[in-house]
Write a protein that holds these residues in place. Sequence first.
Motif, PDB file in Angstrom:
ATOM      1  N   ALA A 197      38.710  46.290 -20.787  1.00 48.03           N
ATOM      2  CA  ALA A 197      38.643  47.959 -20.643  1.00 48.03           C
ATOM      3  C   ALA A 197      38.639  48.174 -19.136  1.00 48.03           C
ATOM      4  O   ALA A 197      39.351  49.118 -19.054  1.00 48.03           O
ATOM      5  CB  ALA A 197      37.201  48.526 -21.590  1.00 48.03           C
ATOM      6  N   PRO A 198      37.894  47.700 -18.400  1.00 45.40           N
ATOM      7  CA  PRO A 198      37.892  48.096 -17.095  1.00 45.40           C
ATOM      8  C   PRO A 198      39.451  47.893 -16.499  1.00 45.40           C
ATOM      9  O   PRO A 198      40.056  48.580 -15.723  1.00 45.40           O
ATOM     10  CB  PRO A 198      36.978  47.404 -16.313  1.00 45.40           C
ATOM     11  CG  PRO A 198      36.039  46.947 -17.164  1.00 45.40           C
ATOM     12  CD  PRO A 198      36.761  46.753 -18.352  1.00 45.40           C
ATOM     13  N   GLU A 199      40.045  46.898 -16.685  1.00 43.56           N
ATOM     14  CA  GLU A 199      41.375  46.431 -16.409  1.00 43.56           C
ATOM     15  C   GLU A 199      42.422  47.608 -17.030  1.00 43.56           C
ATOM     16  O   GLU A 199      43.269  47.842 -16.185  1.00 43.56           O
ATOM     17  CB  GLU A 199      41.765  44.916 -16.700  1.00 43.56           C
ATOM     18  CG  GLU A 199      41.126  43.911 -15.745  1.00 43.56           C
ATOM     19  CD  GLU A 199      39.734  43.623 -16.426  1.00 43.56           C
ATOM     20  OE1 GLU A 199      39.288  44.307 -17.445  1.00 43.56           O
ATOM     21  OE2 GLU A 199      38.920  42.762 -15.472  1.00 43.56           O
ATOM     22  N   MET A 200      42.145  47.829 -18.230  1.00 40.27           N
ATOM     23  CA  MET A 200      43.040  48.558 -18.829  1.00 40.27           C
ATOM     24  C   MET A 200      43.053  49.948 -18.134  1.00 40.27           C
ATOM     25  O   MET A 200      44.041  50.863 -17.943  1.00 40.27           O
ATOM     26  CB  MET A 200      42.780  48.594 -20.464  1.00 40.27           C
ATOM     27  CG  MET A 200      43.132  47.534 -21.088  1.00 40.27           C
ATOM     28  SD  MET A 200      42.741  47.636 -22.839  1.00 40.27           S
ATOM     29  CE  MET A 200      43.751  48.899 -23.272  1.00 40.27           C
ATOM     30  N   PHE A 201      41.815  50.445 -17.899  1.00 42.04           N
ATOM     31  CA  PHE A 201      41.624  51.957 -17.189  1.00 42.04           C
ATOM     32  C   PHE A 201      42.074  51.823 -15.992  1.00 42.04           C
ATOM     33  O   PHE A 201      42.820  52.851 -15.455  1.00 42.04           O
ATOM     34  CB  PHE A 201      40.158  52.308 -17.279  1.00 42.04           C
ATOM     35  CG  PHE A 201      39.757  52.674 -18.595  1.00 42.04           C
ATOM     36  CD1 PHE A 201      40.371  53.597 -19.369  1.00 42.04           C
ATOM     37  CD2 PHE A 201      38.641  51.970 -19.146  1.00 42.04           C
ATOM     38  CE1 PHE A 201      39.932  54.034 -20.683  1.00 42.04           C
ATOM     39  CE2 PHE A 201      38.094  52.364 -20.599  1.00 42.04           C
ATOM     40  CZ  PHE A 201      38.853  53.443 -21.137  1.00 42.04           C
ATOM     41  N   SER A 202      42.070  50.664 -15.130  1.00 45.63           N
ATOM     42  CA  SER A 202      42.752  50.695 -13.771  1.00 45.63           C
ATOM     43  C   SER A 202      44.053  50.545 -13.806  1.00 45.63           C
ATOM     44  O   SER A 202      44.788  51.354 -13.092  1.00 45.63           O
ATOM     45  CB  SER A 202      42.331  49.324 -13.119  1.00 45.63           C
ATOM     46  OG  SER A 202      41.079  48.886 -12.738  1.00 45.63           O
ATOM     47  N   LEU A 203      44.682  50.004 -14.939  1.00 47.00           N
ATOM     48  CA  LEU A 203      46.108  49.984 -15.176  1.00 47.00           C
ATOM     49  C   LEU A 203      46.614  51.389 -15.455  1.00 47.00           C
ATOM     50  O   LEU A 203      47.832  51.706 -15.320  1.00 47.00           O
ATOM     51  CB  LEU A 203      46.630  48.865 -16.205  1.00 47.00           C
ATOM     52  CG  LEU A 203      46.609  47.537 -15.856  1.00 47.00           C
ATOM     53  CD1 LEU A 203      46.726  46.652 -16.905  1.00 47.00           C
ATOM     54  CD2 LEU A 203      47.777  47.057 -14.945  1.00 47.00           C
ATOM     55  N   ALA A 204      46.023  52.166 -16.239  1.00 46.36           N
ATOM     56  CA  ALA A 204      46.061  53.483 -16.759  1.00 46.36           C
ATOM     57  C   ALA A 204      46.020  54.366 -15.404  1.00 46.36           C
ATOM     58  O   ALA A 204      46.583  55.619 -15.768  1.00 46.36           O
ATOM     59  CB  ALA A 204      45.198  53.938 -17.609  1.00 46.36           C
ATOM     60  N   GLY A 205      45.899  54.111 -14.084  1.00 46.46           N
ATOM     61  CA  GLY A 205      45.871  54.540 -13.153  1.00 46.46           C
ATOM     62  C   GLY A 205      44.542  55.370 -12.493  1.00 46.46           C
ATOM     63  O   GLY A 205      44.484  56.086 -11.589  1.00 46.46           O
ATOM     64  N   TYR A 206      43.321  55.034 -13.111  1.00 51.25           N
ATOM     65  CA  TYR A 206      42.145  55.337 -12.639  1.00 51.25           C
ATOM     66  C   TYR A 206      41.592  54.546 -11.691  1.00 51.25           C
ATOM     67  O   TYR A 206      41.866  53.088 -11.504  1.00 51.25           O
ATOM     68  CB  TYR A 206      41.101  55.216 -13.885  1.00 51.25           C
ATOM     69  CG  TYR A 206      41.276  56.345 -14.813  1.00 51.25           C
ATOM     70  CD1 TYR A 206      40.854  57.618 -14.688  1.00 51.25           C
ATOM     71  CD2 TYR A 206      41.814  55.952 -16.084  1.00 51.25           C
ATOM     72  CE1 TYR A 206      40.984  58.820 -15.695  1.00 51.25           C
ATOM     73  CE2 TYR A 206      41.885  56.772 -17.159  1.00 51.25           C
ATOM     74  CZ  TYR A 206      41.689  58.060 -16.889  1.00 51.25           C
ATOM     75  OH  TYR A 206      42.045  59.088 -17.983  1.00 51.25           O
ATOM     76  N   GLY A 207      41.048  55.071 -10.362  1.00 51.86           N
ATOM     77  CA  GLY A 207      40.495  54.098  -9.259  1.00 51.86           C
ATOM     78  C   GLY A 207      39.340  54.241  -8.758  1.00 51.86           C
ATOM     79  O   GLY A 207      38.411  55.101  -9.959  1.00 51.86           O
TER      80      GLY A 207
END
Length: 198
Positions: free
Chosen positions: A135-145
């Motif tokens: 989940a953290p990596e997916m949210f990072s790939l979605a553009g969240y920083g």
Amino acid sequence: MNGRVYWMEYGCLKTQSPAFAWRFPLGFQCVFLLILLFAVPFYPESPRHLMKIEKLDSAREVLKQCRVDPTDIKIEQEMLEIEDAIRLEATGTSHSFTSMLFKKDRLHTRRRVLLGAGVQVMQKLTGIDFIATYAPEMFSLAGYGGDKPALLAGGNLIGYTASLALAIYLADRVGRRKLMLAGSSMMGVILMSVLLSV
């Protein structure tokens, strides 16, 4: 377990030590495993097992401890139901794992095993474990920083926990079959709408 790790990971990221940030959350899980290891010998045996080995008084006591309203009538009714189930299973021919899969019996054991295992396999094929684990990596790939991926992952797991509590509550009131059919149908509609919108 993943939810707790996500929140610990979020806290550990503030230490500025990448090694500590992933090692501590994984190592900390051993604490709960050790608690279980030492606590399990003090758990009572299941009433079903106790009745199978003909320790009826012990089974009765365990049932009384487990029930919110342990009236003698309700306990005796449950004892009779367990006894009937044990007697019925004794008439079956499936007493080993291989016979459960390859022998046909009047209890439809093979069908039950395949249905139960099939549901678990299909649940894994939905991709839920991938989302829960990465989940953290997916949210990072979605553009969240920044801290947002870890916070969103932790919030996602809180949603899972709340859903589980609701499912436990509804399972006995609505019925497992109805819940499964409704959940599968809703998931299918959502997946189709996502596919069509891409």
